[in-house]
Write a protein that holds these residues in place. Structure first.
Motif, PDB file in Angstrom:
ATOM      1  N   ALA A 142       0.851  -1.373   0.024  1.00  0.00           N
ATOM      2  CA  ALA A 142      -0.029   0.413   0.040  1.00  0.00           C
ATOM      3  C   ALA A 142       0.763   1.227  -0.508  1.00  0.00           C
ATOM      4  CB  ALA A 142      -1.043   0.320   1.417  1.00  0.00           C
ATOM      5  N   LEU A 143       1.567   1.389   0.967  1.00  0.00           N
ATOM      6  CA  LEU A 143       2.820   2.074   0.759  1.00  0.00           C
ATOM      7  C   LEU A 143       3.432   2.502  -0.685  1.00  0.00           C
ATOM      8  CD1 LEU A 143       4.611   1.876   4.748  1.00  0.00           C
ATOM      9  CD2 LEU A 143       3.164   3.809   2.981  1.00  0.00           C
ATOM     10  N   LYS A 144       3.619   1.526  -1.369  1.00  0.00           N
ATOM     11  CA  LYS A 144       4.865   1.641  -2.473  1.00  0.00           C
ATOM     12  C   LYS A 144       3.300   2.035  -3.268  1.00  0.00           C
ATOM     13  CE  LYS A 144       7.260  -2.752  -2.443  1.00  0.00           C
ATOM     14  NZ  LYS A 144       7.346  -3.905  -3.242  1.00  0.00           N
ATOM     15  N   ASN A 145       2.048   1.981  -3.396  1.00  0.00           N
ATOM     16  CA  ASN A 145       1.647   2.902  -4.708  1.00  0.00           C
ATOM     17  C   ASN A 145       1.343   3.487  -4.390  1.00  0.00           C
ATOM     18  OD1 ASN A 145       1.048  -0.087  -5.691  1.00  0.00           O
ATOM     19  ND2 ASN A 145      -0.714  -0.859  -4.655  1.00  0.00           N
ATOM     20  N   MET A 146       1.223   4.244  -2.839  1.00  0.00           N
ATOM     21  CA  MET A 146       1.399   5.619  -2.915  1.00  0.00           C
ATOM     22  C   MET A 146       2.077   6.607  -2.998  1.00  0.00           C
ATOM     23  SD  MET A 146       0.377   7.727   1.356  1.00  0.00           S
ATOM     24  CE  MET A 146       1.863   7.088   2.228  1.00  0.00           C
ATOM     25  N   VAL A 147       3.590   5.553  -2.853  1.00  0.00           N
ATOM     26  CA  VAL A 147       4.426   7.135  -3.362  1.00  0.00           C
ATOM     27  C   VAL A 147       4.744   7.118  -4.851  1.00  0.00           C
ATOM     28  CG1 VAL A 147       7.332   6.602  -3.441  1.00  0.00           C
ATOM     29  CG2 VAL A 147       6.342   5.729  -1.214  1.00  0.00           C
ATOM     30  N   ARG A 148       4.026   5.795  -5.208  1.00  0.00           N
ATOM     31  CA  ARG A 148       4.072   5.939  -7.029  1.00  0.00           C
ATOM     32  C   ARG A 148       3.285   6.898  -7.390  1.00  0.00           C
ATOM     33  NH1 ARG A 148       4.440  -0.404  -7.477  1.00  0.00           N
ATOM     34  NH2 ARG A 148       6.399  -1.133  -7.310  1.00  0.00           N
ATOM     35  N   ILE A 149       1.775   7.340  -6.911  1.00  0.00           N
ATOM     36  CA  ILE A 149       1.099   7.846  -6.788  1.00  0.00           C
ATOM     37  C   ILE A 149       1.665   9.271  -6.883  1.00  0.00           C
ATOM     38  CG2 ILE A 149      -1.262   8.370  -6.905  1.00  0.00           C
ATOM     39  CD1 ILE A 149      -2.100   5.651  -5.954  1.00  0.00           C
ATOM     40  N   LEU A 150       2.253   9.319  -5.478  1.00  0.00           N
ATOM     41  CA  LEU A 150       2.736  11.157  -5.422  1.00  0.00           C
ATOM     42  C   LEU A 150       3.720  11.008  -5.965  1.00  0.00           C
ATOM     43  CD1 LEU A 150       2.362  10.623  -0.742  1.00  0.00           C
ATOM     44  CD2 LEU A 150       0.807  11.737  -2.848  1.00  0.00           C
ATOM     45  N   LEU A 151       5.094  10.750  -6.118  1.00  0.00           N
ATOM     46  CA  LEU A 151       5.505  10.591  -7.155  1.00  0.00           C
ATOM     47  C   LEU A 151       4.906  10.732  -9.101  1.00  0.00           C
ATOM     48  CD1 LEU A 151       8.237   8.805  -5.575  1.00  0.00           C
ATOM     49  CD2 LEU A 151       7.336  11.457  -5.655  1.00  0.00           C
ATOM     50  N   ALA A 152       4.567  10.674  -9.051  1.00  0.00           N
ATOM     51  CA  ALA A 152       3.807  10.455 -10.976  1.00  0.00           C
ATOM     52  C   ALA A 152       4.389  11.707 -12.052  1.00  0.00           C
ATOM     53  CB  ALA A 152       3.080   9.910 -10.969  1.00  0.00           C
ATOM     54  N   PRO A 153       3.226  12.763 -11.202  1.00  0.00           N
ATOM     55  CA  PRO A 153       3.475  14.087 -11.049  1.00  0.00           C
ATOM     56  C   PRO A 153       5.270  14.876 -11.457  1.00  0.00           C
ATOM     57  CG  PRO A 153       2.112  13.585  -9.782  1.00  0.00           C
ATOM     58  CD  PRO A 153       2.785  12.888  -9.585  1.00  0.00           C
ATOM     59  N   LEU A 154       5.559  14.694 -10.177  1.00  0.00           N
ATOM     60  CA  LEU A 154       7.441  14.786 -10.322  1.00  0.00           C
ATOM     61  C   LEU A 154       7.622  14.738 -10.925  1.00  0.00           C
ATOM     62  CD1 LEU A 154       8.992  16.651  -9.501  1.00  0.00           C
ATOM     63  CD2 LEU A 154       9.475  14.968  -7.585  1.00  0.00           C
ATOM     64  N   VAL A 155       7.692  12.946 -11.616  1.00  0.00           N
ATOM     65  CA  VAL A 155       8.634  12.205 -12.750  1.00  0.00           C
ATOM     66  C   VAL A 155       7.567  13.103 -14.353  1.00  0.00           C
ATOM     67  CG1 VAL A 155       8.555   9.942 -14.117  1.00  0.00           C
ATOM     68  CG2 VAL A 155       8.976  10.721 -11.394  1.00  0.00           C
ATOM     69  N   ALA A 156       6.224  13.361 -14.127  1.00  0.00           N
ATOM     70  CA  ALA A 156       5.952  13.855 -15.281  1.00  0.00           C
ATOM     71  C   ALA A 156       5.981  15.602 -15.425  1.00  0.00           C
ATOM     72  CB  ALA A 156       4.631  13.468 -15.345  1.00  0.00           C
ATOM     73  N   SER A 157       6.357  15.791 -14.900  1.00  0.00           N
ATOM     74  CA  SER A 157       7.421  17.010 -14.784  1.00  0.00           C
ATOM     75  C   SER A 157       8.393  17.608 -15.394  1.00  0.00           C
ATOM     76  CB  SER A 157       7.121  17.687 -13.535  1.00  0.00           C
ATOM     77  OG  SER A 157       5.639  18.201 -13.051  1.00  0.00           O
ATOM     78  N   ILE A 158       9.170  16.398 -14.599  1.00  0.00           N
ATOM     79  CA  ILE A 158      10.481  16.105 -15.024  1.00  0.00           C
ATOM     80  C   ILE A 158      10.701  15.833 -16.684  1.00  0.00           C
ATOM     81  CG2 ILE A 158      13.068  15.618 -14.692  1.00  0.00           C
ATOM     82  CD1 ILE A 158      12.143  15.361 -11.757  1.00  0.00           C
ATOM     83  N   PHE A 159      10.466  14.551 -17.013  1.00  0.00           N
ATOM     84  CA  PHE A 159      10.205  14.663 -18.428  1.00  0.00           C
ATOM     85  C   PHE A 159       9.647  15.486 -19.312  1.00  0.00           C
ATOM     86  CE2 PHE A 159       7.719  12.821 -22.187  1.00  0.00           C
ATOM     87  CZ  PHE A 159       8.863  11.762 -22.085  1.00  0.00           C
ATOM     88  N   PRO A 188      10.603  19.361 -24.442  1.00  0.00           N
ATOM     89  CA  PRO A 188       9.832  20.272 -24.485  1.00  0.00           C
ATOM     90  C   PRO A 188       9.285  19.832 -25.815  1.00  0.00           C
ATOM     91  CG  PRO A 188      12.346  20.995 -25.624  1.00  0.00           C
ATOM     92  CD  PRO A 188      12.141  19.545 -24.792  1.00  0.00           C
ATOM     93  N   ALA A 189       9.338  19.589 -27.071  1.00  0.00           N
ATOM     94  CA  ALA A 189       8.762  19.283 -27.889  1.00  0.00           C
ATOM     95  C   ALA A 189       6.672  18.626 -27.819  1.00  0.00           C
ATOM     96  CB  ALA A 189       8.801  17.852 -29.351  1.00  0.00           C
ATOM     97  N   ILE A 190       7.407  17.454 -26.841  1.00  0.00           N
ATOM     98  CA  ILE A 190       5.789  16.805 -26.250  1.00  0.00           C
ATOM     99  C   ILE A 190       5.477  17.691 -25.468  1.00  0.00           C
ATOM    100  CG2 ILE A 190       5.076  14.906 -24.993  1.00  0.00           C
ATOM    101  CD1 ILE A 190       7.963  13.689 -25.504  1.00  0.00           C
ATOM    102  N   LEU A 191       5.846  18.649 -24.461  1.00  0.00           N
ATOM    103  CA  LEU A 191       4.962  19.427 -23.976  1.00  0.00           C
ATOM    104  C   LEU A 191       4.555  20.745 -24.739  1.00  0.00           C
ATOM    105  CD1 LEU A 191       4.305  21.378 -21.263  1.00  0.00           C
ATOM    106  CD2 LEU A 191       6.366  21.916 -21.406  1.00  0.00           C
ATOM    107  N   LEU A 192       4.890  21.095 -25.704  1.00  0.00           N
ATOM    108  CA  LEU A 192       4.166  21.746 -26.403  1.00  0.00           C
ATOM    109  C   LEU A 192       2.995  21.160 -27.260  1.00  0.00           C
ATOM    110  CD1 LEU A 192       4.373  25.088 -27.905  1.00  0.00           C
ATOM    111  CD2 LEU A 192       6.003  23.634 -29.837  1.00  0.00           C
TER     112      LEU A 192
END
Length: 58
Positions: A10-27, A32-36
């Motif tokens: 359960a903690l693994k899943n929670m950490v994955r969910i909470l880190l997903a926006p950070l990982v997506a932002s860095i990606f 930048p072409a994908i962002l645009l």
């Protein structure tokens, strides 16, 4: 702390969910072409939605 998270699914899943926006932002910072492209799609969808609302009102 890492051991506690590693032993609890359960903690693994929670950490994955909470880190997903950070990982997506860095990606998107490194691609930048994908962002645009995503920004253009969002803007087009918004304009289409707004024009539909304005056409229903008149």
């Amino acid at each position: 702390m890492a051991t506690i998270i590693n032993n609890n699914q359960a903690l693994k899943n929670m950490v994955r969910i909470l880190l997903a926006p950070l990982v997506a932002s860095i990606f998107l910072l490194y691609h930048p072409a994908i962002l645009l492209l995503m920004m253009i799609v969002v803007i087009l969808i918004r304009f289409r939605f707004m024009s539909r609302i304005l056409n229903e009102g008149s």
